[in-house]
Design a protein around this motif. Structure first.
Motif, mmCIF file in Angstrom:
data_model
loop_
_atom_site.group_PDB
_atom_site.id
_atom_site.type_symbol
_atom_site.label_atom_id
_atom_site.label_comp_id
_atom_site.label_asym_id
_atom_site.label_seq_id
_atom_site.Cartn_x
_atom_site.Cartn_y
_atom_site.Cartn_z
ATOM 1 N N ARG A 1 -31.726 26.689 25.304
ATOM 2 C CA ARG A 1 -30.375 27.050 25.702
ATOM 3 C C ARG A 1 -30.374 27.710 27.077
ATOM 4 O O ARG A 1 -31.419 28.147 27.577
ATOM 5 N N ASN A 2 -29.201 27.791 27.672
ATOM 6 C CA ASN A 2 -29.077 28.460 28.966
ATOM 7 C C ASN A 2 -29.502 29.916 28.857
ATOM 8 O O ASN A 2 -29.219 30.592 27.860
ATOM 9 N N GLY A 3 -30.205 30.386 29.883
ATOM 10 C CA GLY A 3 -30.574 31.792 29.952
ATOM 11 C C GLY A 3 -31.882 32.162 29.289
ATOM 12 O O GLY A 3 -32.219 33.344 29.214
ATOM 13 N N VAL A 4 -32.663 31.156 28.834
ATOM 14 C CA VAL A 4 -33.909 31.479 28.136
ATOM 15 C C VAL A 4 -35.120 31.495 29.068
ATOM 16 O O VAL A 4 -36.226 31.822 28.640
ATOM 17 N N GLY A 5 -34.923 31.105 30.335
ATOM 18 C CA GLY A 5 -36.019 31.207 31.289
ATOM 19 C C GLY A 5 -36.534 29.903 31.844
ATOM 20 O O GLY A 5 -37.519 29.892 32.590
ATOM 21 N N ARG A 6 -35.889 28.792 31.550
ATOM 22 C CA ARG A 6 -36.397 27.499 32.033
ATOM 23 C C ARG A 6 -36.318 27.396 33.551
ATOM 24 O O ARG A 6 -37.304 27.041 34.214
ATOM 25 N N SER A 7 -35.149 27.699 34.128
ATOM 26 C CA SER A 7 -35.013 27.636 35.582
ATOM 27 C C SER A 7 -35.856 28.696 36.263
ATOM 28 O O SER A 7 -36.388 28.477 37.362
ATOM 29 N N THR A 8 -36.005 29.852 35.623
ATOM 30 C CA THR A 8 -36.867 30.894 36.179
ATOM 31 C C THR A 8 -38.316 30.428 36.228
ATOM 32 O O THR A 8 -39.056 30.757 37.164
ATOM 33 N N THR A 9 -38.735 29.635 35.249
ATOM 34 C CA THR A 9 -40.084 29.077 35.271
ATOM 35 C C THR A 9 -40.279 28.205 36.497
ATOM 36 O O THR A 9 -41.306 28.289 37.188
ATOM 37 N N VAL A 10 -39.298 27.361 36.802
ATOM 38 C CA VAL A 10 -39.369 26.517 37.993
ATOM 39 C C VAL A 10 -39.463 27.378 39.249
ATOM 40 O O VAL A 10 -40.290 27.129 40.141
#
Length: 232
Positions: free
Chosen positions: A36-45
């Motif tokens: 879901r949004n806000g779980v850290g996926r984009s932050t990982t990138v």
């Protein structure tokens, strides 16, 4: 492995976003990151590209890159397609593609002609300012511009967000072609159906950590994981 990540933690100020994330990417595979949004996926990138405060080990082709600045990471062969489709709006489609070219390209590398052959609509609008393209066309242009640098690994963040089904299909086909030509893909994707059709492996993130790793078939069999961490 082309990429290995061990115990990755990341922060925005005092907010601890990633908590001990570890995974790897194999040569030529498509690895989808779901959640879901806000779980850290984009932050990982962003952490992989050196854009956020972080700790942990990131190894690319056997070399540590976690302390390198973003431009050096890119020069080593990691491309990134951000979520917000960063075209140069006042430059033409063709000029945008040229901006992505390496000064010394490979004979078998990606070229603007590849973009125009794969997507005739971009060819038709080669002389048009990129800012006037549709959202889907801008997404394809951003991905193709990144490929002009001939990355060995490409990070693609939410490429189908807000796109019509026809454009989603074109993005999906492009990702498959990228992998077919030997470039590894880390795909951050919200649409479960897209990810399950094209990924070799999937990671599911929840609350800043990885809660599931397996094949698309493995995830399809885990209703509990889909219910608790993906479905809204």
């Amino acid at each position: 492995m082309i990429l290995e990540v061990k115990d990755l933690n990341a922060w925005y100020g005092k907010s601890h976003i990633l908590r001990g994330v570890s995974f790897n990417v194999k040569p030529g595979e498509i690895l989808a990151m779901l959640g879901r949004n806000g779980v850290g996926r984009s932050t990982t990138v962003k952490a992989l590209m050196g854009d956020v405060e972080k700790t942990g080990e990131i190894t690319f082709e056997g070399n540590r890159i976690d302390n390198l600045p973003t431009h050096e990471i890119a020069r080593l062969g990691i491309g990134c397609v951000p979520e917000d489709r960063q075209v140069f709006p006042t430059l033409t489609v063709h000029q945008n593609l040229i901006m992505g070219l390496q000064s010394q390209g490979r004979d078998d590398g990606w070229t603007p002609d590849d973009a125009f052959q794969l997507f005739p609509r971009l060819a038709e609008r080669a002389g048009t300012e990129a800012g006037s393209l549709s959202g889907g066309e801008q997404q394809l242009l951003t991905m193709m511009r990144t490929l002009m640098g001939n990355p060995k690994l490409i990070l693609i963040d939410e490429p189908t967000e807000g796109l019509a089904p026809r454009m989603v299909a074109q993005v999906k086909d492009l990702i498959l072609e990228i992998a077919r030509r030997g470039t590894s893909v880390v795909l951050v994707e919200q649409k479960l159906t897209v990810a399950l059709k094209i990924a070799n492996r999937v990671l599911v993130m929840g609350h800043g950590s990885i809660v599931f790793e397996g094949t698309p078939a493995d995830l399809a069999a885990r209703e509990d994981v889909r219910r608790d961490y993906i479905e809204v």
